[in-house]
Design a protein around this motif. Structure first.
Motif, PDB file in Angstrom:
ATOM      1  N   VAL A 151      25.756  74.745  47.303  1.00 45.72           N
ATOM      2  CA  VAL A 151      25.381  75.531  46.113  1.00 45.72           C
ATOM      3  C   VAL A 151      26.587  75.628  45.179  1.00 45.72           C
ATOM      4  CG1 VAL A 151      24.670  77.822  45.311  1.00 45.72           C
ATOM      5  CG2 VAL A 151      23.666  76.866  47.383  1.00 45.72           C
ATOM      6  N   PHE A 152      27.723  75.908  45.769  1.00 45.38           N
ATOM      7  CA  PHE A 152      28.950  76.056  44.980  1.00 45.38           C
ATOM      8  C   PHE A 152      29.291  74.768  44.236  1.00 45.38           C
ATOM      9  CE2 PHE A 152      33.512  75.210  44.932  1.00 45.38           C
ATOM     10  CZ  PHE A 152      33.929  76.214  44.075  1.00 45.38           C
TER      11      PHE A 152
ATOM     12  N   SER B 276      34.845  77.244  36.923  1.00 42.78           N
ATOM     13  CA  SER B 276      34.666  75.997  37.645  1.00 42.78           C
ATOM     14  C   SER B 276      35.978  75.219  37.682  1.00 42.78           C
ATOM     15  CB  SER B 276      33.589  75.177  36.917  1.00 42.78           C
ATOM     16  OG  SER B 276      33.711  73.833  37.244  1.00 42.78           O
TER      17      SER B 276
ATOM     18  N   LEU C 183      27.680  71.755  37.266  1.00 42.79           N
ATOM     19  CA  LEU C 183      26.909  72.154  36.081  1.00 42.79           C
ATOM     20  C   LEU C 183      27.801  72.781  35.032  1.00 42.79           C
ATOM     21  CD1 LEU C 183      23.576  73.769  37.283  1.00 42.79           C
ATOM     22  CD2 LEU C 183      23.891  71.745  35.883  1.00 42.79           C
ATOM     23  N   LEU C 184      28.720  73.630  35.540  1.00 43.11           N
ATOM     24  CA  LEU C 184      29.593  74.339  34.596  1.00 43.11           C
ATOM     25  C   LEU C 184      30.758  73.481  34.144  1.00 43.11           C
ATOM     26  CD1 LEU C 184      29.807  77.788  36.433  1.00 43.11           C
ATOM     27  CD2 LEU C 184      28.289  77.145  34.575  1.00 43.11           C
TER      28      LEU C 184
ATOM     29  N   THR D  53      26.872  74.094  41.352  1.00 39.06           N
ATOM     30  CA  THR D  53      27.107  75.033  40.238  1.00 39.06           C
ATOM     31  C   THR D  53      28.371  74.638  39.486  1.00 39.06           C
ATOM     32  OG1 THR D  53      26.283  76.666  41.784  1.00 39.06           O
ATOM     33  CG2 THR D  53      27.079  77.511  39.708  1.00 39.06           C
ATOM     34  N   SER D  54      29.408  74.289  40.247  1.00 40.55           N
ATOM     35  CA  SER D  54      30.670  73.905  39.600  1.00 40.55           C
ATOM     36  C   SER D  54      30.472  72.680  38.723  1.00 40.55           C
ATOM     37  CB  SER D  54      31.729  73.556  40.637  1.00 40.55           C
ATOM     38  OG  SER D  54      32.135  74.679  41.271  1.00 40.55           O
TER      39      SER D  54
END
Ligand SMILES: Nc1ncnc2c1ncn2[C@@H]1O[C@H](COP(=O)(O)OP(=O)(O)OP(=O)(O)O)[C@@H](O)[C@H]1O
Length: 697
Positions: free
Chosen positions: A578-579, A605, A585-586, A582-583
């Motif tokens: 998940v991390f 990120s 994406l950001l 997300t990183s």
């Protein structure tokens, strides 16, 4: 009566405890409790320092909710997660010395006894009667919650420092499967033997322990586990005992040392321990389930338990007579160990024996001798109340307590790094990992082969940079995420015997796995950089390589963090995925301007900084000039500038950086942010490990 009258038993125990508190013994025990042991540095062997272990009035209760806790895995997972962020460790409801039977379930009650140097005390009883719990308490491995009573070593309280005199050999044999028997014992010797001994002397001691426990034949065999074929179960058990004997402890506690061994191996081990106790004046206490009659004969004293109570404490040789006085005659051809278990598994005889012992205890305390002393094999309770005055064995010498670690911090770091490297060498130098790196490099070279310096290839160029950045920001995370969870059992065992500091272990893990975070990026970048035609100058190459290495080390840090926070590979992997997504994406590649109010999130990120830094290295170089497609007609977003040659127009790298919104931070600020991540995440990982390793103690 086919059930045990627990209320009657609890009442009896309470009344005995009340009498004890009224007696003079209480003052003496309190005095002991307040005694501060003089610290002094000593390397004395236990031969010169025989230790008598006394335990008195030991009770242990657990909160009712703990026993009835049938929460699902998901709930416990959630609890784990929320506990990470809660400020204090949740304390058990039970406090030292204050046991509320309304809220708590007693596990063991009013246990007392002693073990002398040169003798073996066997703790026996049916399964679940509390033998291991008692042994854990004697070894100071339960913590303070729910425990009350007194444990003395030569009349001194068992505290953190005196724990060094007590070796504890667990029922399950916990080792690193990749190490050989000799390596396991050598590392243990180097960590746990006094610093005054030279390395050669320590290794010599390891060798003599190998011989003492007949391990020479398998000394160079790996310990092994379910996946790696290693030494046999009996040999593993002996390695486990060898690790404890190595340090020459005065008191050795063993939890079912003969479990899993056939009768002849069990007898062999029993004889080794008996010889060791006699010759070296060791005090040996062992929990044993159902010994053969020959092994039973080796015991000097017995502590029989049933339902958390003592049923018999006394000489092994007197057991049969005692049972006869209680109306249970053991046939001469029977093994008394089998017979007593049969009796204790029968509810009627069990209750009768518990009550008989209670009566005896009571009469010992009150001084009303209902049974003549000579015919009473149960020893007088007063002999186990701690005392300073009598018995020259007890006070053959004060315990010399050490307040320091055997190996210095630096020595611990070196030894543990060496061990971690050996233990993880297969992962660190994994052929599969190398193959993965090289094949990925090969495909990247195919896809991004000699990118031209023209407008069309700009997006290919930053696509290649983004791919490299993302891969090296996450791949190393996967290899370190297992580091702590897989080591936890061994770490717990070794920390309980105070072998080393947590910090030296934590740092050693990182220094051993440093190569993993550095070598692979070097191989990958060296190939891909030149083949795909990135900025062709040495300065840019080394800056690019350095940035990838930092990203890789940050990814390792996150791997350590998730591993230390969850100590469970599966949970850590879910969170890491998940991390990671997300990183990404950001990170600024998929979307250049995040929705209003969320734009700050890109600063969380670390891939954003890594990507931004690589882009600066590649696009702010004076060599980053990209030819416009048609003279004077670049894309509508980029401006064509005049080149030196008036017929050529080019797009500057700086304008690409600006277009991608990466011009808010300079390369130096990106670099600083990455160093910040590198340090902060590792510090947080250390504190998570510290917190969780305490919780699992
Ligand atoms: N922390 C705890 N939480 C819940 N139950 C516990 C705890 N500690 C001990 N018990 C319970 O106390 C009882 C005694 O456990 P213990 O392991 O000491 O038994 P044992 O006599 O060594 O058994 P065995 O011979 O089968 O190993 C068991 O019923 C066990 O489930």
């Amino acid at each position: 009566m086919d059930h045990i009258d627990h209320e009657l038993i609890i009442e009896k125990v309470a009344s005995i405890q009340e009498k004890l508190h009224e007696s003079d013994f209480t003052d003496e025990i309190t005095n002991r409790r307040n005694k501060i042991i003089q610290s002094s540095v000593s390397t004395s062997s236990s031969k010169k320092n025989p230790v008598r272990l006394e335990f008195y009035g030991i009770n242990y209760s657990i909160p009712k909710k703990k026993r009835s806790n049938n929460s699902s895995d998901r709930e416990s997972w959630w609890n784990e997660f929320t506990n990470l962020f809660s400020r204090k460790n949740k304390q058990s409801d039970v406090e030292v010395g204050k046991i509320d039977n309304e809220k708590n379930i007693p596990i063991i009650q009013n246990i007392h006894g002693y073990a002398n140097p040169g003798e073996i005390l066997a703790i026996m009883g049916p399964s679940g009667c509390g033998k291991t719990t008692l042994l854990n308490i004697l070894g100071n491995r339960v913590g303070k919650q729910g425990v009350s009573g007194t444990i003395n070593l030569n009349g001194h309280r068992l505290i953190k420092e005196t724990k060094r005199f007590v070796a504890y050999c667990t029922q399950s044999d916990i080792f690193f499967p990749q190490l050989t028997v000799r390596e396991t014992l050598s590392f243990t010797a180097r960590l746990r033997l006094p610093r005054e001994m030279s390395r050669g002397e320590k290794l010599k001691q390891a060798e003599s322990t190998i011989q003492l426990l007949n391990l020479s034949k398998c000394a160079d065999t790996k310990i092994g586990d379910n996946r790696v074929r290693g030494v046999s179960g009996g040999e593993k058990k002996r390695v486990s005992i060898a690790c404890e004997l190595l340090t020459d402890p005065s008191v050795i506690l063993l939890d079912e040392p003969t479990s899993g061994l056939d009768s002849s191996l069990a007898l062999e081990l029993g004889n080794i321990l008996k010889g060791f106790a006699k010759k070296q004046h060791k005090t040996i206490v062992m929990v044993i389930h159902q010994p053969s009659s020959q092994v039973f004969e080796l015991f000097d004293n017995l502590l029989l338990m049933a339902d958390g109570h003592v049923v018999y404490f006394g000489k092994r040789a007197d057991l049969v007579d005692y049972l006869t006085t209680q109306g249970y005659k053991c046939h001469p051809n029977f093994n008394p160990a089998d017979y007593i278990l049969e009796l204790l598994n029968d509810p009627t005889s069990k209750q009768k024996l518990i009550q008989a012992y209670m009566r005896q205890l009571e009469s010992d305390i009150t001084g009303e001798k209902t049974v003549h002393k000579d015919s009473n094999p149960i020893r007088d309770i007063s002999s186990i109340i701690p005392s300073d005055e009598n018995d020259d064995i007890i006070h053959s010498g004060p315990l010399k307590v050490k307040h320091r670690w055997e190996a210095t911090f630096l020595q611990q770091l070196v030894i543990l790094t060496e061990r971690s490297f050996k233990q993880r060498s297969k992962v660190i130098l994994s052929k599969l990992d190398l193959m993965q790196t090289f094949s990925l490099a090969f495909f990247c070279c195919l896809v991004w082969f000699q990118l031209p310096y023209n407008e069309n290839a700009i997006s290919d160029r930053y696509g290649s940079i983004f791919f490299t950045c993302v891969f090296w920001s996450f791949h190393p995370m996967m290899s370190t995420i297992t580091s702590f969870p897989l080591d936890m059992e061994v770490l717990k065992k070794e920390r309980q015997s105070r072998s080393y500091r947590l910090l030296s272990y934590f740092l050693s893990k990182q220094s051993a796995e440093l190569l993993l975070g550095i070598l692979h990026p070097i191989f990958y970048v060296t190939i891909v950089y030149w083949v795909s035609g990135l900025i062709p100058d040495a300065g840019s190459f080394f800056a690019y390589l350095g940035s990838i290495i930092i990203s890789s080390l940050i990814a390792q840090s996150f791997g350590y963090l998730f591993g230390a926070a969850f100590l469970n590979v599966q949970q850590a992997l879910i969170i890491a995925t998940v991390f990671m997504l997300t990183s990404m994406l950001l990170g600024g590649f998929y979307i250049q301007s995040l929705p209003a109010g969320l734009s700050w999130m890109k600063y969380l990120s670390f891939t954003y900084y890594g990507y931004s830094l690589l882009m600066h290295i590649q696009f702010t170089s004076p060599l980053a000039r990209f030819k416009c497609n048609t003279v004077g007609q670049a894309s509508s977003y980029l401006e064509c500038l005049d080149a030196d040659n008036v017929n050529d127009k080019y797009i500057s790298g700086n304008s690409v950086i600006k277009l991608l919104g990466l011009d808010t931070l300079k390369w130096f600020e990106n670099l600083m942010a990455m160093f910040g991540f590198l340090i902060v995440i590792r510090v947080v990982a250390y504190f998570c490990l510290r917190r969780n390793s305490r919780k699992t103690k």
